[in-house]
Every structure is written in C-alpha cells, then in structure tokens.
Write a protein that holds these residues in place. Structure first.
Motif, mmCIF file in Angstrom:
data_model
loop_
_atom_site.group_PDB
_atom_site.id
_atom_site.type_symbol
_atom_site.label_atom_id
_atom_site.label_comp_id
_atom_site.label_asym_id
_atom_site.label_seq_id
_atom_site.Cartn_x
_atom_site.Cartn_y
_atom_site.Cartn_z
ATOM 1 N N ILE A 1 0.486 -1.222 -0.079
ATOM 2 C CA ILE A 1 0.307 0.115 -0.100
ATOM 3 C C ILE A 1 0.689 1.245 0.442
ATOM 4 O O ILE A 1 0.561 1.963 -0.564
ATOM 5 C CB ILE A 1 -0.783 0.359 0.882
ATOM 6 C CG1 ILE A 1 -1.527 -1.089 1.489
ATOM 7 C CG2 ILE A 1 -1.657 1.501 1.607
ATOM 8 C CD1 ILE A 1 -3.071 -0.921 2.270
ATOM 9 N N THR B 1 -3.585 6.086 -5.486
ATOM 10 C CA THR B 1 -3.935 5.695 -4.616
ATOM 11 C C THR B 1 -4.966 6.710 -4.219
ATOM 12 O O THR B 1 -4.778 7.854 -4.316
ATOM 13 C CB THR B 1 -3.527 5.048 -3.518
ATOM 14 O OG1 THR B 1 -2.927 3.552 -3.920
ATOM 15 C CG2 THR B 1 -4.778 4.714 -2.787
ATOM 16 N N LEU C 1 -9.968 -2.207 0.144
ATOM 17 C CA LEU C 1 -9.244 -1.804 -1.273
ATOM 18 C C LEU C 1 -10.070 -2.260 -1.901
ATOM 19 O O LEU C 1 -9.922 -3.580 -2.073
ATOM 20 C CB LEU C 1 -7.032 -1.909 -0.855
ATOM 21 C CG LEU C 1 -6.756 -1.602 -1.928
ATOM 22 C CD1 LEU C 1 -6.009 -0.242 -1.790
ATOM 23 C CD2 LEU C 1 -5.350 -2.454 -1.626
#
Length: 183
Positions: free
Chosen positions: A85, A92, A164
């Motif tokens: 991440i 993102t 996610l």
C-alpha cells in the motif's frame, strides 16, 4: 427518474454538510450531533465531492481524497500499513463520506455515484481505491471487488472495515459486469 450526477460546487456546501451530519452523526453515530445540524469534513478544502440531485434536492454524495491531497482516513484505521500500500500511494485515492438520504436509497443513486467515481479514477489514472466500509455493507463492497485490509474498527457506534480495490479486481468483479450490462 435518474439523478443528476455532477461535481459539487460552492452552492452545494451547506447541503453536503447537512447530509454528512444527518448520516454520520444522527444515523450512524460516528460523531456527536452538532447544534448547527452540519458537519464540515476536516479535508473539505481538498475533497473532490460528487453529488447526486433529484430535482432540486441533494439525494446523495461521496467525497474523494485524491493522491497527495490529504491523508487517507482508511489507513489511519490500520495498526500497520503494508509495504504494498505504501509503495502505491501515488496511484491511490479514497472514497469517503458516502451518504444517501434514506428516501433515495434503493433507487440507483449509489450506482450512479460509484460510476462517476470510477470514471473520475480512470481519468486520473488511479489504480487503487480505499474505503472504510460500514460493517453491514461489507458484502456490497466485496461484490464490487473490494477486499478487507484490516480488522473492523469501532468509531462511536459505527463500525468500519478498511478495504481496498484495484482496477483489476474492479474490472473482474460481478459489479462491473452488471454496470456494463446497464450502460
């Protein structure tokens, strides 16, 4: 009747603050009710708001936090943010403050807002999206291709599950197949 979906402007701010208050304070109990009946998000100045109107009434909205504009509240709900991440934060975004007035639920407003968010992500070459799903809506987000990335986290009387989605998992999801069939 189809909702009118568009980016919010200054004239929408008061309606947005009321809907956030009604949803997140009065309905979900995440925040204490405010005397003003309004909550202005801490990231208001950097949020990208997408609104849905039915005639002149705000039926629903969501907020997007774009890469590098503010911290992601979903990540604040994790004890540790994975290396994967962290390495992909520049690609993102986060969907936050998704709210639909009860009288407009189950009328396609959610799908129209999500479609606009997906288009916005594609236009910005965003590859991943974070969301903190209300615990009783996790199945809906899993149908879309989201995956839990942490344990449920209580906030007030609300419980959120950090999730996610990647562009690839969205494109392979039953939700995208359904959306393409409708388009």
């Amino acid at each position: 009747m189809e909702p009118i979906i568009r980016l919010a402007n200054e004239e929408d701010w008061d309606n947005i603050a009321q809907l956030i208050h009604n949803t997140y304070a009065l309905e979900l109990g995440q925040y204490a009710p405010a005397d003003s009946g309004r909550i202005v998000d801490r990231n208001h100045d950097t949020n990208l708001y997408i609104v849905a109107y039915m005639q002149d009434e705000l039926a629903g909205m969501l907020s997007m936090t774009l890469p590098s504009t503010a911290s992601f509240s979903t990540l604040n709900r994790l004890p540790v943010v994975s290396e994967d991440i962290q390495q992909n934060l520049s690609k993102t975004a986060e969907i936050r403050l998704l709210a639909i007035k009860p009288s407009y639920r189950r009328q396609g407003v959610f799908n129209q807002l999500m479609k606009a968010a997906i288009i916005s992500c594609y236009q910005r070459e965003i590859e991943r999206v974070l969301i903190s799903a209300i615990d009783n809506r996790v199945g809906l987000y899993e149908f879309m291709g989201f995956q839990a990335i942490g344990d449920p986290v209580p906030e007030g009387t609300a419980v959120y599950v950090p999730m996610l989605i990647t562009r690839q998992s969205l494109e392979r999801s039953p939700y995208m197949e359904k959306m393409m069939a409708v388009a």
